[in-house]
Enzyme design. Structure first.
Site, short mmCIF file in Angstrom:
data_model
loop_
_atom_site.label_atom_id
_atom_site.label_comp_id
_atom_site.label_asym_id
_atom_site.label_seq_id
_atom_site.Cartn_x
_atom_site.Cartn_y
_atom_site.Cartn_z
N TYR A 121 124.73 3.33 50.42
CA TYR A 121 124.61 2.32 49.37
C TYR A 121 125.89 2.34 48.52
O TYR A 121 126.67 1.38 48.52
CB TYR A 121 123.35 2.62 48.52
N THR A 122 126.16 3.49 47.87
CA THR A 122 127.31 3.56 46.98
C THR A 122 128.63 3.36 47.73
O THR A 122 129.55 2.73 47.21
CB THR A 122 127.30 4.91 46.24
N MET A 134 117.21 2.79 37.24
CA MET A 134 116.58 1.48 37.33
C MET A 134 115.07 1.56 37.08
O MET A 134 114.51 0.73 36.36
CB MET A 134 116.82 0.84 38.70
N GLY A 135 114.41 2.54 37.68
CA GLY A 135 112.98 2.72 37.45
C GLY A 135 112.11 1.76 38.27
O GLY A 135 111.09 1.25 37.77
N PHE A 136 112.48 1.52 39.50
CA PHE A 136 111.66 0.70 40.42
C PHE A 136 111.36 -0.69 39.85
O PHE A 136 110.20 -1.14 39.84
CB PHE A 136 110.33 1.39 40.77
N ASN A 174 122.16 5.70 38.29
CA ASN A 174 121.20 4.64 37.98
C ASN A 174 119.90 5.23 37.48
O ASN A 174 119.50 6.32 37.86
CB ASN A 174 120.96 3.75 39.22
N LYS A 179 110.89 10.24 52.17
CA LYS A 179 112.26 10.38 51.64
C LYS A 179 112.28 11.44 50.56
O LYS A 179 111.49 11.38 49.61
CB LYS A 179 112.75 9.04 51.08
N ASN A 202 113.59 8.40 38.53
CA ASN A 202 113.42 7.53 37.36
C ASN A 202 111.99 7.07 37.10
O ASN A 202 111.76 6.22 36.26
CB ASN A 202 114.35 6.32 37.49
N THR A 203 111.03 7.61 37.84
CA THR A 203 109.62 7.38 37.54
C THR A 203 109.04 8.74 37.18
O THR A 203 109.03 9.64 38.02
CB THR A 203 108.87 6.78 38.75
N ASN A 229 117.69 11.27 48.46
CA ASN A 229 117.78 10.35 47.34
C ASN A 229 118.91 10.80 46.40
O ASN A 229 119.71 11.67 46.77
CB ASN A 229 116.41 10.33 46.62
N SER A 239 112.61 9.55 43.88
CA SER A 239 113.44 8.90 42.87
C SER A 239 113.23 9.58 41.53
O SER A 239 112.10 9.90 41.17
CB SER A 239 113.08 7.41 42.75
N ALA A 241 117.77 2.23 50.66
CA ALA A 241 116.85 1.59 49.72
C ALA A 241 117.50 1.45 48.35
O ALA A 241 118.36 2.23 47.97
CB ALA A 241 115.58 2.41 49.61
C1 LIG Z 1 121.43 1.46 42.07
C2 LIG Z 1 120.63 2.29 43.00
C3 LIG Z 1 119.28 2.08 43.15
C4 LIG Z 1 118.52 2.85 44.02
N1 LIG Z 1 117.20 2.59 44.18
C5 LIG Z 1 116.47 3.29 45.08
C6 LIG Z 1 115.12 2.98 45.31
O1 LIG Z 1 114.56 2.06 44.72
N2 LIG Z 1 114.44 3.72 46.23
C7 LIG Z 1 115.04 4.74 46.93
O2 LIG Z 1 114.38 5.36 47.77
N3 LIG Z 1 116.34 5.04 46.75
C8 LIG Z 1 117.05 4.34 45.84
N4 LIG Z 1 118.38 4.64 45.67
C9 LIG Z 1 118.95 5.79 46.39
C10 LIG Z 1 119.68 5.37 47.66
O3 LIG Z 1 118.80 4.80 48.59
C11 LIG Z 1 120.35 6.60 48.30
O4 LIG Z 1 119.35 7.51 48.69
C12 LIG Z 1 121.31 7.31 47.36
O5 LIG Z 1 121.99 6.38 46.55
C13 LIG Z 1 122.32 8.15 48.09
O6 LIG Z 1 123.11 7.34 48.95
P1 LIG Z 1 124.60 6.80 48.56
O7 LIG Z 1 125.36 7.99 48.07
O8 LIG Z 1 125.11 6.22 49.82
O9 LIG Z 1 124.40 5.79 47.50
C14 LIG Z 1 119.15 3.88 44.78
C15 LIG Z 1 120.52 4.09 44.63
C16 LIG Z 1 121.27 3.33 43.78
C17 LIG Z 1 122.75 3.58 43.65
#
Ligand SMILES: Cc1cc2nc3c(=O)[nH]c(=O)nc-3n(C[C@H](O)[C@H](O)[C@H](O)COP(=O)(O)O)c2cc1C
Length: 377
Positions: free
Chosen positions: A312-313, A118-120, A116, A219, A183-184, A248, A181, A67
């Site tokens: 993601y990263t 971002m804050g949804f 990040n 999550k 950021n909220t 997360n 998350s 996500a």
């Molecule tokens: C830029 C960014 C935005 C993210 N936004 C969300 C989000 O909106 N909701 C959420 O559940 N996780 C969010 N995540 C967390 C990722 O889904 C994931 O749980 C976390 O980054 C760890 O995985 P990674 O190390 O592969 O990035 C975000 C991560 C990144 C880097």
């Protein structure tokens, strides 16, 4: 090649600008039927040995997009065409909101990490529902991750999640309650069992009420104390949830305010997975996310008991072919180890695992909603 493009070009631009450009490119790809299908044919996992079933849904391969990338459900098909076995869209909130002021996305290139806050930022549940209704062309498993609207106080949190669930659960292959998350303000407090129980109970009622009974997962954050990880795991079992997604981003770092993802998260994410597996065994599905960079990481998570893995990263640093490459490598590795199916790997090194992996395949397996499979190659 991608490394060269990344170091010479992409990293010179603002991280969020590159992100939006990528989403737009994938959204465009999602709108081009022929290109999308050709790419899907070339890059999506098609090896039957990579198929996994979880909570009654078929996944073509275990690695999905976490996500936060496709916050508005704009490009799930594009991501699937690049080789992801599923795409978790969101976090989506009941009401659209702009998120935090920029800058709010930072690369830590040397650490292969991202911070990040971002804050949804997203256009809200109604807009996402309109987009999800349009998803069609290539088969794609779409998870929908929901969170709390920032301006809604904690006392209104359950109603806010329920409002999102009502609109999105019928369109989701699985639904995720995101309470992790950073950021909220106050969101992560909802992980306390006393608040989480009524919240998950109410959302589950909505998810259970859809025509296909939408699977529900929660999550969690990597910063929970170990006993709290256990408590959430117990609650998930008690309520009959379908799974737990861990983890997360972490706030345990010394950089910019926000959640840290990528390589520095790897060890804790794996630790939480192992803890969850020790607690729940194979009774519910575990989805592992956090610091997954390559095929070795995916393999390790599967061995430790994850049925699905997300990243993601790792994709940010690994480039567009990241997921396709890992799935290809997984195909080879499964056979090299003498297995016929990747499901035989799941939980193999988990100490408590007693059930034969084959026995865990769900007997009743649904196909993805018709809207998303029409015209599938
Ligand atoms: C830029 C960014 C935005 C993210 N936004 C969300 C989000 O909106 N909701 C959420 O559940 N996780 C969010 N995540 C967390 C990722 O889904 C994931 O749980 C976390 O980054 C760890 O995985 P990674 O190390 O592969 O990035 C975000 C991560 C990144 C880097």
């Amino acid at each position: 090649m991608y490394r060269l493009v990344f170091t010479q070009v992409l990293r010179r631009f603002d991280a969020e600008a590159v992100h939006h450009l990528t989403v737009r490119a994938l959204a465009l790809l999602s709108a081009l039927p022929l290109v999308k299908r050709l790419l899907h044919k070339a890059l999506a996992p098609h090896d039957p040995a990579l198929r996994v079933s979880a909570f009654g849904v078929h996944f073509p391969g275990p690695l999905g997009l976490a996500a936060g990338f496709d916050k508005d459900a704009a490009c799930a098909e594009g991501a699937a065409a690049l080789g992801f076995g599923h795409v978790e869209v969101g976090t989506i909130t009941a009401h659209g909101q702009p998120g935090n002021p920029r800058p709010r996305l930072f690369r830590l290139v040397g650490e292969r990490a991202v911070v990040n806050r971002m804050g949804f930022n997203n256009a809200g549940a109604a807009a996402a529902a309109r987009r999800l209704r349009r998803v069609r062309g290539v088969p794609v498993v779409v998870g929908v991750n929901i969170g709390k609207t920032k301006v809604v106080p904690e006392s209104g949190a359950t109603a806010d999640y329920v409002a999102s669930a009502r609109q999105l659960a019928p369109l989701a292959d699985y639904l995720v309650v995101n309470v992790s998350s950073p950021n909220t303000p106050g969101l992560r407090d909802l992980q306390a069992v006393s608040l989480l129980r009524p919240l998950l109970t109410a959302v589950k009622e909505v998810a259970d009420g859809t025509p296909r009974r939408t699977p529900l997962l929660v999550k969690i954050a990597p910063d929970l104390a170990d006993e709290d990880v256990d408590a959430v795991a117990d609650l998930a079992l008690e309520l009959g949830l379908d799974g737990v997604i861990a983890t997360n981003t972490t706030i345990r770092h010394g950089g910019e305010t926000g959640g840290l993802s990528g390589r520095p998260l790897k060890a804790r994410s794996l630790e939480v997975l192992r803890r969850l597996r020790a607690r729940v065994g194979d009774r519910i599905t575990l989805v592992s996310v956090g610091g997954v960079e390559d095929v070795d990481d995916v393999w390790e998570r599967l061995l430790a008991g994850a049925t699905l893995v997300q990243g993601y990263t790792g994709w940010v640093y690994g480039g567009p072919l990241w997921a396709a490459t890992i799935h290809r490598q997984l195909s080879r590795r499964v056979r090299r180890h003498g297995f016929t199916s990747i499901t035989q790997v799941i939980g193999r090194t988990a100490p408590e695992s007693r059930t034969a992996p084959e026995a865990r395949t769900a007997p009743e397996v649904r196909t993805a909603p018709a809207a998303r499979t029409t015209g599938a190659p």
